[in-house]
Write a protein that holds these residues in place. Structure first.
Motif, PDB file in Angstrom:
ATOM      1  N   TRP A  21     -47.517   5.534 -26.052  1.00  0.00           N
ATOM      2  CA  TRP A  21     -47.283   5.901 -24.650  1.00  0.00           C
ATOM      3  C   TRP A  21     -47.929   7.252 -24.352  1.00  0.00           C
ATOM      4  O   TRP A  21     -48.624   7.414 -23.355  1.00  0.00           O
ATOM      5  CB  TRP A  21     -45.791   5.930 -24.358  1.00  0.00           C
ATOM      6  N   ALA A  22     -47.670   8.242 -25.220  1.00  0.00           N
ATOM      7  CA  ALA A  22     -48.185   9.596 -24.995  1.00  0.00           C
ATOM      8  C   ALA A  22     -49.714   9.623 -25.018  1.00  0.00           C
ATOM      9  O   ALA A  22     -50.334  10.302 -24.191  1.00  0.00           O
ATOM     10  CB  ALA A  22     -47.617  10.555 -26.033  1.00  0.00           C
ATOM     11  N   VAL A  23     -50.315   8.896 -25.925  1.00  0.00           N
ATOM     12  CA  VAL A  23     -51.780   8.848 -25.996  1.00  0.00           C
ATOM     13  C   VAL A  23     -52.346   8.240 -24.710  1.00  0.00           C
ATOM     14  O   VAL A  23     -53.322   8.753 -24.151  1.00  0.00           O
ATOM     15  CB  VAL A  23     -52.251   8.070 -27.248  1.00  0.00           C
ATOM     16  N   CYS A  24     -51.739   7.166 -24.238  1.00  0.00           N
ATOM     17  CA  CYS A  24     -52.190   6.552 -22.978  1.00  0.00           C
ATOM     18  C   CYS A  24     -52.028   7.519 -21.816  1.00  0.00           C
ATOM     19  O   CYS A  24     -52.935   7.658 -20.980  1.00  0.00           O
ATOM     20  CB  CYS A  24     -51.415   5.265 -22.705  1.00  0.00           C
ATOM     21  N   LEU A  25     -50.892   8.201 -21.753  1.00  0.00           N
ATOM     22  CA  LEU A  25     -50.638   9.156 -20.680  1.00  0.00           C
ATOM     23  C   LEU A  25     -51.657  10.294 -20.697  1.00  0.00           C
ATOM     24  O   LEU A  25     -52.200  10.665 -19.651  1.00  0.00           O
ATOM     25  CB  LEU A  25     -49.221   9.712 -20.816  1.00  0.00           C
ATOM     26  N   ILE A  26     -51.937  10.805 -21.875  1.00  0.00           N
ATOM     27  CA  ILE A  26     -52.934  11.875 -22.009  1.00  0.00           C
ATOM     28  C   ILE A  26     -54.309  11.373 -21.570  1.00  0.00           C
ATOM     29  O   ILE A  26     -55.014  12.034 -20.807  1.00  0.00           O
ATOM     30  CB  ILE A  26     -52.973  12.411 -23.455  1.00  0.00           C
ATOM     31  N   GLY A  71     -42.283  20.481 -17.139  1.00  0.00           N
ATOM     32  CA  GLY A  71     -43.663  20.866 -16.827  1.00  0.00           C
ATOM     33  C   GLY A  71     -44.396  19.844 -15.973  1.00  0.00           C
ATOM     34  O   GLY A  71     -45.377  20.161 -15.300  1.00  0.00           O
ATOM     35  N   HIS A  72     -43.895  18.627 -15.971  1.00  0.00           N
ATOM     36  CA  HIS A  72     -44.531  17.574 -15.169  1.00  0.00           C
ATOM     37  C   HIS A  72     -44.081  17.590 -13.711  1.00  0.00           C
ATOM     38  O   HIS A  72     -44.498  16.735 -12.926  1.00  0.00           O
ATOM     39  CB  HIS A  72     -44.272  16.200 -15.784  1.00  0.00           C
ATOM     40  N   LEU A  79     -48.342  13.032  -6.801  1.00  0.00           N
ATOM     41  CA  LEU A  79     -48.167  11.583  -6.727  1.00  0.00           C
ATOM     42  C   LEU A  79     -47.815  11.126  -5.323  1.00  0.00           C
ATOM     43  O   LEU A  79     -48.280  10.067  -4.884  1.00  0.00           O
ATOM     44  CB  LEU A  79     -47.103  11.135  -7.732  1.00  0.00           C
ATOM     45  N   ILE A  80     -47.016  11.911  -4.627  1.00  0.00           N
ATOM     46  CA  ILE A  80     -46.693  11.561  -3.237  1.00  0.00           C
ATOM     47  C   ILE A  80     -47.962  11.557  -2.402  1.00  0.00           C
ATOM     48  O   ILE A  80     -48.226  10.616  -1.641  1.00  0.00           O
ATOM     49  CB  ILE A  80     -45.646  12.539  -2.665  1.00  0.00           C
ATOM     50  N   VAL A 108     -43.642   6.685 -14.203  1.00  0.00           N
ATOM     51  CA  VAL A 108     -42.774   6.286 -15.314  1.00  0.00           C
ATOM     52  C   VAL A 108     -42.470   7.501 -16.194  1.00  0.00           C
ATOM     53  O   VAL A 108     -41.329   7.727 -16.605  1.00  0.00           O
ATOM     54  CB  VAL A 108     -43.399   5.137 -16.133  1.00  0.00           C
ATOM     55  N   SER A 109     -43.476   8.302 -16.459  1.00  0.00           N
ATOM     56  CA  SER A 109     -43.279   9.505 -17.268  1.00  0.00           C
ATOM     57  C   SER A 109     -42.289  10.465 -16.607  1.00  0.00           C
ATOM     58  O   SER A 109     -41.456  11.076 -17.294  1.00  0.00           O
ATOM     59  CB  SER A 109     -44.612  10.214 -17.507  1.00  0.00           C
TER      60      SER A 109
END
Length: 134
Positions: A21-26, A71-72, A79-80, A108-109
């Motif tokens: 998941w983290a690799v995809c998000l990055i 931090g996100h 996103l909005i 999702v994150s």
């Protein structure tokens, strides 16, 4: 230095599914580098870099705690705005699909991050990963 420590923890200490998941998000967020000639790419990069700066401060003081997800928070206005002003699918399909995928993954994150921050505020404050294995 802290960026490399966090990256090492994510890539080598996470369990397989969260690691994927983290690799995809990055990777998806790094996609901003391909769209720096657009406002979308610049805003995504700025949100990521600002979030990383906040995470580095938290990590330097508290370690790898659930509060890092805060931090996100910079993704929320991004996103909005992205959802309200999607690029034209016909004019630039690559940009369109990157923004759509980015919105999906980052949303999702944010849900996962919100749950982690709540858990931190409720008392789960011990670092759950360390830079070096103990």
């Amino acid at each position: 230095m802290y960026v490399l420590e966090i990256l090492w923890i994510v890539l080598f200490r996470f369990a397989p599914l969260p690691r994927i998941w983290a690799v995809c998000l990055i990777a998806i967020n790094l996609g901003a580098l391909f769209f720096l000639d657009t406002t979308y790419g610049l805003v995504a990069l700025l949100a990521a870099l600002t979030g990383i700066a906040v995470m580095m401060v938290i990590y330097s003081r508290l370690g790898f705690v659930r509060l890092l997800g805060i931090g996100h928070v910079f993704w929320i206005p991004m996103l909005i705005w992205f959802a309200a002003s999607l690029p034209d699918r016909q004019t630039d399909p690559a940009l369109y699909w990157w923004v759509v995928v980015l919105i999906g993954f980052n949303t999702v994150s944010l849900v996962i991050d919100a749950a982690d921050v709540v858990r931190y505020l409720r008392g789960e404050r011990a670092p759950h990963y360390r830079w070096r294995a103990t």
